[in-house]
Design a protein around this motif. Structure first.
Motif, PDB file in Angstrom:
ATOM      1  N   VAL A 170       8.411   5.816 -10.798  1.00 49.44           N
ATOM      2  CA  VAL A 170       7.680   7.129 -11.342  1.00 49.44           C
ATOM      3  C   VAL A 170       8.446   7.964 -11.991  1.00 49.44           C
ATOM      4  O   VAL A 170       8.328   8.423 -13.070  1.00 49.44           O
ATOM      5  N   GLN A 171       9.728   8.300 -11.249  1.00 46.82           N
ATOM      6  CA  GLN A 171      10.767   9.303 -12.120  1.00 46.82           C
ATOM      7  C   GLN A 171      11.337   8.700 -13.250  1.00 46.82           C
ATOM      8  O   GLN A 171      11.060   9.451 -14.196  1.00 46.82           O
TER       9      GLN A 171
ATOM     10  N   ALA B  24       5.468  12.725  -3.864  1.00 52.29           N
ATOM     11  CA  ALA B  24       6.010  12.946  -2.556  1.00 52.29           C
ATOM     12  C   ALA B  24       5.736  13.918  -1.632  1.00 52.29           C
ATOM     13  O   ALA B  24       5.676  13.652  -0.317  1.00 52.29           O
ATOM     14  N   THR B  25       5.695  15.079  -2.282  1.00 49.79           N
ATOM     15  CA  THR B  25       5.072  16.541  -1.195  1.00 49.79           C
ATOM     16  C   THR B  25       3.836  15.881  -1.121  1.00 49.79           C
ATOM     17  O   THR B  25       3.165  16.419   0.167  1.00 49.79           O
ATOM     18  N   ARG B  26       3.116  15.705  -1.871  1.00 42.84           N
ATOM     19  CA  ARG B  26       1.489  15.471  -1.700  1.00 42.84           C
ATOM     20  C   ARG B  26       1.112  14.584  -0.446  1.00 42.84           C
ATOM     21  O   ARG B  26       0.281  14.817   0.290  1.00 42.84           O
ATOM     22  N   ILE B  27       1.980  13.567  -0.464  1.00 46.75           N
ATOM     23  CA  ILE B  27       1.713  12.502   0.595  1.00 46.75           C
ATOM     24  C   ILE B  27       2.568  12.648   1.889  1.00 46.75           C
ATOM     25  O   ILE B  27       2.663  11.814   2.780  1.00 46.75           O
ATOM     26  N   GLU B  28       3.271  13.853   1.589  1.00 46.72           N
ATOM     27  CA  GLU B  28       4.271  14.217   3.021  1.00 46.72           C
ATOM     28  C   GLU B  28       5.042  13.087   3.178  1.00 46.72           C
ATOM     29  O   GLU B  28       5.352  12.811   4.516  1.00 46.72           O
ATOM     30  N   TYR B  29       5.911  12.638   2.302  1.00 44.95           N
ATOM     31  CA  TYR B  29       6.812  11.534   2.567  1.00 44.95           C
ATOM     32  C   TYR B  29       8.374  12.161   2.171  1.00 44.95           C
ATOM     33  O   TYR B  29       8.412  12.663   1.100  1.00 44.95           O
TER      34      TYR B  29
ATOM     35  N   PHE C 205       0.666  -1.063   0.034  1.00 44.91           N
ATOM     36  CA  PHE C 205      -0.100  -0.085   0.083  1.00 44.91           C
ATOM     37  C   PHE C 205       1.040   1.337  -0.061  1.00 44.91           C
ATOM     38  O   PHE C 205       0.248   2.376  -0.305  1.00 44.91           O
ATOM     39  N   GLY C 206       2.264   1.218   0.286  1.00 44.97           N
ATOM     40  CA  GLY C 206       2.904   2.374   0.079  1.00 44.97           C
ATOM     41  C   GLY C 206       3.276   2.887  -1.307  1.00 44.97           C
ATOM     42  O   GLY C 206       2.750   3.602  -1.737  1.00 44.97           O
ATOM     43  N   PRO C 207       3.619   1.669  -2.123  1.00 43.71           N
ATOM     44  CA  PRO C 207       3.666   1.868  -3.597  1.00 43.71           C
ATOM     45  C   PRO C 207       2.335   2.210  -4.321  1.00 43.71           C
ATOM     46  O   PRO C 207       2.520   2.883  -5.227  1.00 43.71           O
ATOM     47  N   VAL C 208       1.198   1.740  -3.776  1.00 48.16           N
ATOM     48  CA  VAL C 208       0.068   1.667  -4.271  1.00 48.16           C
ATOM     49  C   VAL C 208      -0.434   3.279  -4.275  1.00 48.16           C
ATOM     50  O   VAL C 208      -0.908   3.932  -4.932  1.00 48.16           O
ATOM     51  N   GLU C 209      -0.181   3.596  -3.028  1.00 48.86           N
ATOM     52  CA  GLU C 209      -0.662   5.333  -2.650  1.00 48.86           C
ATOM     53  C   GLU C 209       0.284   6.179  -3.653  1.00 48.86           C
ATOM     54  O   GLU C 209      -0.373   7.119  -4.174  1.00 48.86           O
ATOM     55  N   ILE C 210       1.262   5.696  -4.082  1.00 48.88           N
ATOM     56  CA  ILE C 210       2.223   6.280  -4.821  1.00 48.88           C
ATOM     57  C   ILE C 210       1.703   6.341  -6.524  1.00 48.88           C
ATOM     58  O   ILE C 210       1.569   7.414  -7.189  1.00 48.88           O
ATOM     59  N   PHE C 211       1.692   5.063  -6.958  1.00 48.68           N
ATOM     60  CA  PHE C 211       1.239   4.733  -8.253  1.00 48.68           C
ATOM     61  C   PHE C 211      -0.207   5.175  -8.715  1.00 48.68           C
ATOM     62  O   PHE C 211      -0.376   5.723  -9.589  1.00 48.68           O
ATOM     63  N   GLY C 212      -0.876   5.300  -7.525  1.00 44.01           N
ATOM     64  CA  GLY C 212      -2.337   5.849  -7.698  1.00 44.01           C
ATOM     65  C   GLY C 212      -2.385   7.067  -8.034  1.00 44.01           C
ATOM     66  O   GLY C 212      -3.459   7.699  -8.538  1.00 44.01           O
ATOM     67  N   LYS C 213      -1.431   8.106  -7.896  1.00 44.69           N
ATOM     68  CA  LYS C 213      -1.196   9.161  -8.190  1.00 44.69           C
ATOM     69  C   LYS C 213      -0.648   9.957  -9.374  1.00 44.69           C
ATOM     70  O   LYS C 213      -0.615  10.908  -9.630  1.00 44.69           O
ATOM     71  N   VAL C 214      -0.269   8.895 -10.129  1.00 47.94           N
ATOM     72  CA  VAL C 214       0.354   9.204 -11.224  1.00 47.94           C
ATOM     73  C   VAL C 214      -1.082   9.137 -12.565  1.00 47.94           C
ATOM     74  O   VAL C 214      -1.712   8.357 -12.576  1.00 47.94           O
ATOM     75  N   PRO C 215      -1.015  10.237 -13.150  1.00 53.04           N
ATOM     76  CA  PRO C 215      -2.295  10.085 -13.934  1.00 53.04           C
ATOM     77  C   PRO C 215      -1.988   9.292 -15.112  1.00 53.04           C
ATOM     78  O   PRO C 215      -1.022   8.782 -15.574  1.00 53.04           O
TER      79      PRO C 215
END
Length: 197
Positions: A165-166, A178-183, A17-27
């Motif tokens: 993602v990068q 990273a900023t959006r999820i405060e990570y 769920f860490g990566p899912v949170e990140i992947f889910g925010k990529v358009p």
């Protein structure tokens, strides 16, 4: 980008769920959960996820295969049929990402032979037994070798996910997420403060 996430009993929650949170925010990036037989998959934290079976996965090329770790990996690594299924899925994937002991499952298939990889530092000695032909990098937070991305334990998967993602969508997108999820994204892949040596 479509990411096929492999689940099995006793997977590690944050690995997924860490990566899912990140992947889910990529358009335009999509995700789907899969398991060997489909249905609800539970882990030790009591998290249940509905999955599709391996048989419903694309028969042609898979964009990205994602394999988490967890205590369940120690059982599955002994099941030759499961490892062979995983190998076939990984072979037709453009990219393969593992977190924690997920790299042991992939290494057992032989696909990491001659490649650099890493894994959870607390389980590192056990992981190394999965393949003597893999170049295990203990100090790394994550390792990229060709289409394979492997990360250290649990939260390290988020650092690797942002690096992925990068590589695919650009540094600006990764930094915004990273900023959006405060990570606090650790961008140095070669240093893991949790390394025991």
């Amino acid at each position: 980008m479509h990411i096929s996430i492999i689940l099995y009993p006793d997977f590690e929650t944050l690995d997924v769920f860490g990566p899912v949170e990140i992947f889910g925010k990529v358009p335009d990036w999509k995700m789907q959960f899969y398991s060997r037989h489909g249905g609800l998959i539970s882990n030790r934290d009591g998290v249940q996820i509905a999955t599709e079976s391996f048989n419903t996965m694309p028969q042609s090329e898979i964009d990205t295969l994602f394999i988490p770790g967890g205590t369940g990996a120690r059982t599955l690594i002994l099941e030759a049929d499961y490892i062979n299924q995983l190998k076939q899925l990984a072979q037709k994937s453009r990219y393969v990402l593992t977190v924690c002991t997920g790299s042991a499952l992939l290494a057992k298939s032989g696909l990491l032979d001659g490649k650099r990889a890493t894994s959870n530092k607390l389980s590192f000695e056990w992981v190394k037994t999965s393949s003597l032909r893999t170049q295990w990098i203990e100090k790394a937070r994550w390792v990229t070798d060709g289409k394979y991305y492997t990360s250290s334990g649990i939260s390290a998967g988020m650092d690797m996910a942002l690096a992925f993602v990068q590589d695919r969508a650009g540094e600006t997108v990764a930094r915004q997420i990273a900023t959006r999820i405060e990570y606090r994204w650790q961008q140095d892949s070669q240093q893991d403060e949790f390394c025991l040596k």
